[in-house]
Design a protein around this motif. Structure first.
Motif, PDB file in Angstrom:
ATOM      1  N   UNK A 192       5.211   0.010 -20.024  1.00  0.00           N
ATOM      2  CA  UNK A 192       3.853   0.662 -19.865  1.00  0.00           C
ATOM      3  C   UNK A 192       2.984  -0.678 -19.834  1.00  0.00           C
ATOM      4  N   UNK A 193       4.052  -1.993 -19.730  1.00  0.00           N
ATOM      5  CA  UNK A 193       3.248  -2.996 -20.411  1.00  0.00           C
ATOM      6  C   UNK A 193       3.928  -4.017 -19.063  1.00  0.00           C
ATOM      7  N   UNK A 194       5.415  -3.910 -18.928  1.00  0.00           N
ATOM      8  CA  UNK A 194       5.591  -4.265 -17.865  1.00  0.00           C
ATOM      9  C   UNK A 194       6.360  -3.917 -16.600  1.00  0.00           C
ATOM     10  N   UNK A 195       6.125  -3.111 -15.993  1.00  0.00           N
ATOM     11  CA  UNK A 195       6.054  -2.305 -14.590  1.00  0.00           C
ATOM     12  C   UNK A 195       4.882  -3.112 -13.715  1.00  0.00           C
ATOM     13  N   UNK A 196       5.778  -3.148 -12.683  1.00  0.00           N
ATOM     14  CA  UNK A 196       5.133  -4.135 -11.359  1.00  0.00           C
ATOM     15  C   UNK A 196       4.490  -3.206 -10.393  1.00  0.00           C
ATOM     16  N   UNK A 197       4.965  -2.664 -10.673  1.00  0.00           N
ATOM     17  CA  UNK A 197       4.129  -1.494  -9.281  1.00  0.00           C
ATOM     18  C   UNK A 197       2.939  -0.046  -9.751  1.00  0.00           C
ATOM     19  N   UNK A 198       2.066   0.277  -8.853  1.00  0.00           N
ATOM     20  CA  UNK A 198       1.023   1.568  -8.970  1.00  0.00           C
ATOM     21  C   UNK A 198       1.344   2.967  -8.296  1.00  0.00           C
ATOM     22  N   UNK A 199       0.353   3.362  -9.007  1.00  0.00           N
ATOM     23  CA  UNK A 199       0.657   4.504  -8.537  1.00  0.00           C
ATOM     24  C   UNK A 199      -0.793   4.557  -7.148  1.00  0.00           C
ATOM     25  N   UNK A 200      -0.301   4.496  -5.725  1.00  0.00           N
ATOM     26  CA  UNK A 200      -1.698   4.162  -5.076  1.00  0.00           C
ATOM     27  C   UNK A 200      -1.721   5.492  -4.058  1.00  0.00           C
ATOM     28  N   UNK A 201      -3.035   6.071  -3.767  1.00  0.00           N
ATOM     29  CA  UNK A 201      -3.592   6.827  -1.594  1.00  0.00           C
ATOM     30  C   UNK A 201      -3.950   5.411  -1.409  1.00  0.00           C
ATOM     31  N   UNK A 202      -4.120   6.301  -0.070  1.00  0.00           N
ATOM     32  CA  UNK A 202      -4.428   5.575   0.886  1.00  0.00           C
ATOM     33  C   UNK A 202      -6.039   5.170   0.451  1.00  0.00           C
ATOM     34  N   UNK A 203      -6.983   5.526   0.043  1.00  0.00           N
ATOM     35  CA  UNK A 203      -7.943   5.327  -0.648  1.00  0.00           C
ATOM     36  C   UNK A 203      -7.976   4.115  -1.624  1.00  0.00           C
ATOM     37  N   UNK A 204      -7.323   3.888  -2.276  1.00  0.00           N
ATOM     38  CA  UNK A 204      -7.135   3.004  -3.369  1.00  0.00           C
ATOM     39  C   UNK A 204      -6.274   1.961  -2.456  1.00  0.00           C
ATOM     40  N   UNK A 205      -5.242   2.437  -1.422  1.00  0.00           N
ATOM     41  CA  UNK A 205      -4.782   1.011  -1.500  1.00  0.00           C
ATOM     42  C   UNK A 205      -5.728   0.201  -0.290  1.00  0.00           C
ATOM     43  N   UNK A 206      -7.268   0.812   0.222  1.00  0.00           N
ATOM     44  CA  UNK A 206      -8.239  -0.248   0.635  1.00  0.00           C
ATOM     45  C   UNK A 206      -8.954  -0.880  -0.317  1.00  0.00           C
ATOM     46  N   UNK A 207      -8.746  -0.956  -1.746  1.00  0.00           N
ATOM     47  CA  UNK A 207      -9.244  -1.509  -2.389  1.00  0.00           C
ATOM     48  C   UNK A 207      -8.730  -2.200  -3.481  1.00  0.00           C
ATOM     49  N   UNK A 208      -6.790  -2.753  -3.446  1.00  0.00           N
ATOM     50  CA  UNK A 208      -6.349  -2.847  -4.445  1.00  0.00           C
ATOM     51  C   UNK A 208      -4.368  -3.487  -3.639  1.00  0.00           C
TER      52      UNK A 208
END
Length: 764
Positions: free
Chosen positions: A531-547
């Motif tokens: 929960x602390x160490x993972x280096x990934x996120x769940x993103x879609x196209x809309x969030x990818x534009x921000x992050x």
């Protein structure tokens, strides 16, 4: 309250009288207790119990003796801090620490007892659904996703020419046919059947977007939730709302018709949308749809007053007039539902010659399931038989019986039999811990066969139950509370930062966090540290534009690997970073408080007085870190902020939206921070990755998580199950490789088997 104040005043009077009667000589130094009674007791009480309208909370905490002495020296008493400094402060600290403040002092004070508690609001709703649902087929939720789609040549919806699983439902056919070689584009029908899973509890607004005819049934086969079969005007949005429970599976059917009789519309399209609680309207994702059939479930619509959460978890510890009225109205709602579906639930046809006997037997089974145990002969007479003695309508007898059962303490209270536990109370404690609801048939049958008497037997049941959707839903709600996102209804930011950070993006951030939590918790290892160490996120196209992540604008949600130097699990998740930030700036204070309280489980006093943050406009050349350091420099602030700020500063790489940044005010971000552990060890960290690594490996973090999860699941003091229970659970957690699902099972087993009778004696 008056009697409490009177008792406190009397105790203070007696304590001071003793001190006056035996005064210390002028040349005799005062003890820490004497200084405390003269200087501190007026606000904190003679024994640290608190004083109403002064400092009402007990004087207990987790600071080290040295830290406690420093706080007293610099800040106490609040109105005249110069009265208790130096050696006097050290004496007071030593007295307080040993008498009632420290964990050891709290242990000496005695083992807490189990509290007599009514059902919480969540437990009432869940129990109501399962009580009536136990007379229907079990909900189905297989491995397949989407709905079962059927294609028809005409509006009679007979003999489908084509079937396949589909989801989400979002089709734009224009003037073409959905199956050019089999169906005429001028007229065709489509139907989707299956189930929908509600991810959160609350009001859902469903919407059929179509210029054609459509009908939608949700949790009710007899009446459509939305009936837009006949077009009226040019509106293409057709919305209706319904209340659903988290983790529950509800039957759903959607019918669509493109009719050649409609001369005004040549095109065809349909989309099935919903607006879940705290979300924007969106297409129902495939992960929340199943082609499997599910029975109708009751979702009590009656509003309830909120439960008490002053202990850090929801408790049914008080009875108010509003709560009693809500229970009454909910019982009437449930009784009406039973009578409306009496033939289905009881199996007694309206013209059955033995209908009276069968309805009486139905009510007996209803009472036993509500009370979580078999009825004695006397109880059967009181709760069932007497309502069938007159010759009135049988439906009225059933309704009276159901109302009497649902208003009984045997249904509304969980621990009435705690002093004399048996296999049925074991089953109930197990089911309420994992589901907040009644035992299912398998658990009840195990109890009736006395197969819940050993740890191995209870573990097998707990493992089976922990994979149920109800357990998953309850665990998700715990994480929402643990991460302090359960009460966030909206998240507004300065539009100058980014026009893309809107309600839709915030809704997506919620989904991103939920998908991440599900991915870690329900993975094979279920490793808490990830929960602390993972280096990934769940993103879609809309969030990818921000992050970042490089996804196309219309990309669906997926796991995206990011630079590990920039992202580290929940510690830097953009939803949490945006949640713990100001309208246009980051907030090391909010982020530090979150780390201190939620992740490390440390206690913080409320600030002595409300103060607004220093405006960036007043110090335009200062970074956020510099402004916070300036604002919290007074002694009254420093006592807590010496702990808060160094845990918030490592997260300064994330702006108000949770985006990563390398500089502020054209200067590199200073992400240095640290922490002094309860054992006195000083830890230095730089940035989110090092902070996350420290938290993942900290026994304080592990212990805090274990205790908070126990309280949320069991809704009782963890030490009522043994003074050393928190430490024993932490060790079991560590030995399992920090497996959260195994911890869930272990807590359920402890709550079911180890509430000793002496822990509850005298409470009821």
């Amino acid at each position: 309250m008056k009697s409490q104040r009177l008792l406190c005043s009397l105790s203070l009077f007696i304590a001071n009288a003793v001190l006056v009667a035996s005064p210390a000589r002028a040349d005799e130094p005062k003890t820490g207790e004497q200084i405390y009674q003269q200087t501190c007791a007026r606000c904190h009480g003679p024994h640290g119990e608190g004083v109403a309208k002064e400092y009402g909370k007990p004087l207990i905490g987790d600071r080290s003796l040295a830290d406690l002495a420093k706080v007293i020296d610099e800040t106490m008493p609040e109105d005249e801090p110069e009265k208790c400094v130096g050696e006097d402060a050290a004496k007071v600290a030593a007295y307080i620490f040993d008498a009632f403040y420290s964990k050891a002092a709290q242990v000496r004070a005695g083992r807490p007892r189990l509290e007599l508690s009514r059902l919480t609001v969540r437990q009432f709703r869940e129990s109501a659904a399962d009580l009536i649902g136990s007379f229907r087929a079990s909900p189905a939720w297989g491995a397949e996703r989407g709905l079962r789609g059927e294609y028809f040549r005409n509006k009679r919806f007979r003999d489908p020419v084509f079937e396949r699983p589909e989801g989400p439902i979002d089709f734009r056919f224009g003037e073409a046919s959905p199956l050019a070689d089999q169906i005429d584009a001028a007229e065709f029908g489509m139907r989707w059947v299956g189930s929908v899973r509600a991810p959160e509890t609350g009001e859902y607004v469903f919407n059929i977007k179509t210029e054609n005819g459509a009908r939608l049934w949700v949790n009710n086969w007899s009446r459509p939730l939305i009936d837009a079969w006949v077009r009226s005007g040019g509106d293409v949005d057709h919305r209706e709302s319904i209340y659903l429970l988290a983790g529950r599976v509800y039957p759903l059917k959607l019918e669509f018709l493109k009719s050649k009789d409609d001369k005004t519309t040549k095109t065809a399209s349909i989309a099935l949308m919903w607006k879940p609680p705290r979300r924007v309207e969106e297409a129902i994702a495939e992960r929340n749809l199943s082609p499997a059939f599910s029975a109708v479930q009751l979702a009590v619509q009656t509003p309830f007053p909120p439960d008490d959460r002053s202990a850090g978890y929801e408790r049914g510890s008080s009875i108010s007039k509003a709560w009693d009225q809500a229970v009454t109205y909910a019982a009437i709602e449930m009784a009406d539902n039973v009578v409306a579906h009496l033939v289905e639930l009881s199996g007694a046809a309206a013209d059955a010659p033995d209908r009276a006997d069968r309805l009486r037997e139905f009510c007996r089974r209803f009472a036993e399931r509500a009370f979580r145990r078999p009825l004695s002969d006397e109880q059967r007479t009181v709760f069932v038989d007497r309502f069938f003695q007159d010759s009135g309508k049988l439906e009225n007898s059933v309704k009276k019986t159901v109302l009497f059962i649902l208003k009984s303490p045997r249904f509304l209270y969980r621990e009435l039999d705690a002093a004399h536990p048996d296999s049925f109370s074991t089953a109930a404690r197990l089911s309420f811990t994992l589901w907040d609801s009644l035992p299912d048939r398998a658990l009840t049958e195990a109890a009736s066969r006395s197969e819940l008497s050993t740890r191995e037997q209870v573990v097998r049941q707990a493992e089976r139950m922990s994979s149920d959707l109800r357990a998953r839903a309850k665990l998700r709600e715990f994480f929402h509370q643990w991460l302090k996102v359960d009460q966030v209804d909206e998240l507004r930011k300065d539009e100058a930062l980014s026009a893309d950070f809107n309600d839709a993006a915030v809704s997506d951030l919620r989904t991103s966090l939920d998908l991440f939590l599900d991915d870690v918790v329900w993975s094979e290892t279920s490793d808490f540290r990830q929960l602390f160490l993972a280096d990934y996120l769940y993103l879609n196209g809309r969030l990818s534009a921000l992050y970042g992540g490089g996804l196309s604008p219309d990309a669906p949600f997926g796991k995206v690997q990011l630079d590990p130097a920039q992202r580290s699990g929940i510690v830097s998740h953009p939803f949490l970073m945006a949640r713990f930030a100001y309208h246009s700036a980051s907030s090391p204070i909010h982020r530090g408080v979150f780390v201190v309280r939620s992740l490390l489980g440390r206690q913080l006093r409320p600030p002595p007085e409300a103060s607004a943050p220093l405006s960036p406009d007043l110090h335009p050349d200062m970074t956020t870190r510099e402004r916070v350091t300036l604002q919290t420099s007074p002694a009254a602030c420093a006592a807590c902020h010496v702990l808060i700020n160094p845990l918030g500063f490592p997260l300064e790489h994330y702006d108000a939206l949770g985006r990563y940044r390398s500089e502020e005010k054209s200067r590199p971000i200073d992400d240095a921070g640290g922490y002094q552990s309860l054992a006195g060890k000083k830890i230095e960290v730089h940035g989110a990755r090092e902070l996350a690594a420290f938290l993942a490996g900290s026994e304080e973090t592990h212990a805090a998580f274990v205790e908070q999860l126990f309280h949320y699941l069991v809704k009782q003091p963890v030490r009522a199950f043994g003074i050393d229970r928190p430490e024993r659970l932490r060790r079991v957690f560590a030995e399992s490789g920090f497996n959260m699902r195994r911890l869930l099972v272990e807590i359920a087993v402890v709550s079911a088997l180890e509430a000793a009778p002496e822990a509850v004696a005298g409470n009821f």
